[in-house]
Design a protein around this motif. Structure first.
Motif, short mmCIF file in Angstrom:
data_model
loop_
_atom_site.label_atom_id
_atom_site.label_comp_id
_atom_site.label_asym_id
_atom_site.label_seq_id
_atom_site.Cartn_x
_atom_site.Cartn_y
_atom_site.Cartn_z
N THR A 219 -41.60 32.40 57.89
CA THR A 219 -40.30 33.00 57.56
C THR A 219 -39.29 32.84 58.68
O THR A 219 -38.08 32.99 58.46
CB THR A 219 -40.45 34.49 57.25
OG1 THR A 219 -40.93 35.18 58.41
CG2 THR A 219 -41.43 34.72 56.11
N THR A 224 -37.44 31.99 52.79
CA THR A 224 -38.76 31.87 52.19
C THR A 224 -38.94 32.86 51.06
O THR A 224 -38.50 34.01 51.14
CB THR A 224 -39.86 32.13 53.25
OG1 THR A 224 -39.63 31.29 54.39
CG2 THR A 224 -41.25 31.85 52.68
N THR A 235 -37.34 36.51 52.18
CA THR A 235 -36.95 36.78 53.56
C THR A 235 -35.94 35.75 54.03
O THR A 235 -36.04 34.57 53.69
CB THR A 235 -38.17 36.72 54.51
OG1 THR A 235 -38.68 35.38 54.55
CG2 THR A 235 -39.28 37.65 54.05
N TYR A 236 -34.95 36.21 54.77
CA TYR A 236 -34.03 35.27 55.42
C TYR A 236 -33.38 35.95 56.61
O TYR A 236 -33.21 37.17 56.66
CB TYR A 236 -32.98 34.73 54.44
CG TYR A 236 -32.11 35.76 53.77
CD1 TYR A 236 -30.90 36.17 54.34
CD2 TYR A 236 -32.45 36.31 52.54
CE1 TYR A 236 -30.07 37.10 53.72
CE2 TYR A 236 -31.64 37.23 51.90
CZ TYR A 236 -30.45 37.62 52.49
OH TYR A 236 -29.64 38.54 51.87
N VAL A 246 -35.35 41.55 54.40
CA VAL A 246 -36.56 41.47 53.59
C VAL A 246 -36.31 42.17 52.26
O VAL A 246 -35.83 43.31 52.24
CB VAL A 246 -37.76 42.13 54.30
CG1 VAL A 246 -39.03 42.03 53.46
CG2 VAL A 246 -37.98 41.51 55.68
#
Length: 450
Positions: A219, A224, A235-236, A246
């Motif tokens: 991640t 992802t 997640t980013y 999240v």
């Protein structure tokens, strides 16, 4: 004198009108003490950069983008409800890469760029509006606004940028139901949002803490998505990579359309979130265990509205087409709405007697697009959690197992879903940008004026 709410759509609307006709006075009504926004992370599409560039905002936004939009791709999505380790499912080649940022940073830039012609009124919650009785559909009499504190105001044009629980939408459809007769009585069904059966656990974690815990966690490298039956973890990174947003989706289609008991946004516990994703692969479990104070959001949407303009009142953003976040499109659609509508209102040809026609052009240009995106987003959410009727249901058995223990039934089913999901993204990628759509909107306005 247009009046609007002060969310992302309302702010962009004010900036657009202010750029193209600084003489038009604008009033933004914010229900809270200051302009605020729910949530943490937010993403916009690359084609939205054309709007930001037109409004001279892009250079400021570049400073808060986490991923380089020229290089970013779509999320890397994995089949992850395999505790020992999942496997890659798909990653699309994104022609319009996502630019992620902290939501409050975005609002701060927009607020700083409000024109001098705009006045922001805090702690002013609209509860109702009243249109003048009129025989002429192009009447120029003022619209009366009524607020929760008992005060009133008047306006020539009212834009409902007041979110999914829009008071403007409520009043609009109540009035339409009453004025248009018994055959329109079912219009009241569009007032209240509908629960999707999806809930999102949201949390913000320190990227450095995750890096110390698991320096090779996937991640940390890119956006992802971890998917499994009825669950989806996204997640980013935001805030220039210092924090990770999240989102943990928990989905139950049997609850779609039911009344949601309790607050739509509430506090949750880490243990609650951990339990939902306990059978996911190690990288996902590591991220979830770092979510110390998650919140839980009950995802509501609107039934597809039959219209979003009535007389000199219009709806934009979530007040008009609230959608699930699977396309990262909510803010994008609000921005596009605001840009097209703002340019129509500020156009030299739009007199007060012609403004109702200008609003109708906005509806013709923007409404079908936003409704289609909302529909695709909802169905994609069910597909990627293996709960869309008629598609692969997430069952992990069958014959012809490969080295990863994946059977032919799973392979074929996931390939079908993958192609349909990518097809929906192709639909989005092929849409016109708002500045491109503006050319058609202006042409329609010129034809009316002539």
């Amino acid at each position: 004198m247009p009046r609007s709410g002060a969310g992302i759509g309302g702010l962009v609307l004010a900036i657009t009108i202010g750029k193209y006709d600084p003489s038009i006075p604008i009033d933004l009504y914010e229900a809270h003490d200051s302009i605020d926004t729910a949530g943490v992370g937010i993403s916009v599409w690359k084609k939205t950069h054309e709007v930001l560039t037109d409004l001279a905002l892009f250079d400021e936004f570049k400073q808060i983008f986490t991923y380089d939009p020229e290089r970013s791709r779509g999320a890397k999505v994995r089949r992850s409800d395999i505790r020992g380790g999942g496997y890659p499912w798909y990653q699309r080649a994104d022609r319009h890469g996502l630019s992620s940022m902290h939501r409050q940073h975005m609002v701060a830039i927009l607020e700083r760029n409000l024109p001098a012609s705009c006045t922001v009124h805090s702690k002013m919650r609209l509860v109702n509006y009243m249109e003048p009785e009129q025989d002429d559909s192009h009447s120029t009499s003022s619209i009366r606004l009524e607020f929760a504190d008992g005060t009133t105001a008047t306006t020539d044009v009212l834009i409902g940028a007041d979110g999914i629980r829009s008071a403007v939408r409520k009043t609009m459809f109540e009035a339409a139901s009453k004025d248009d007769g018994d055959d329109k009585a079912d219009l009241k069904q569009y007032i209240d949002p509908s629960f999707t059966g999806m809930s999102i656990y949201r949390a913000l974690i320190s990227a450095e803490t995750l890096r110390m815990e698991d320096p090779e966690n996937i991640t940390l490298k890119e956006i992802t998505g971890f998917t499994g039956k009825g669950r989806f973890l996204v997640t980013y990174l935001i805030a220039n990579g210092s924090s990770m947003n999240v989102l943990g989706f928990v989905c139950d289609p049997s609850l779609a359309g039911t009344h949601y008991e309790g607050r739509w946004v509430s506090d949750a516990t880490r243990d609650e979130l951990v339990e939902y994703f306990d059978d996911f692969e190690p990288d996902a479990r590591t991220v979830v265990k770092l979510c110390e104070k998650p919140s839980k959001w009950a995802v509501h949407v609107l039934k597809p509205l039959p219209f979003c303009v009535r007389n000199r009142v219009a709806l934009i953003g979530d007040a008009c087409h609230a959608m699930t976040p699977h396309f990262a499109a909510g803010a994008v659609q609000a921005i596009d709405d605001a840009f097209i509508l703002g340019r129509l209102i500020a156009h030299p040809l739009t007199s007060i007697s012609l403004v109702q026609d200008a609003l109708r052009i906005y509806e013709e240009i923007r409404f079908p697009v936003a409704r289609s995106i909302a529909s695709h987003s909802l169905s994609m959410g069910w597909m990627q959690t293996f709960m869309e009727p008629g598609y692969y249901d997430g069952t992990r058995d069958g014959d012809d197992l490969d080295e990863h223990g994946i059977g032919s039934y799973e392979r074929e089913g996931m390939e079908t879903i993958k192609q349909d999901i990518l097809g929906r993204w192709d639909f989005v990628d092929n849409l016109r940008s708002a500045p491109q759509a503006w050319e058609e909107a202006e042409s329609k306005l010129q034809a009316l004026a002539s």
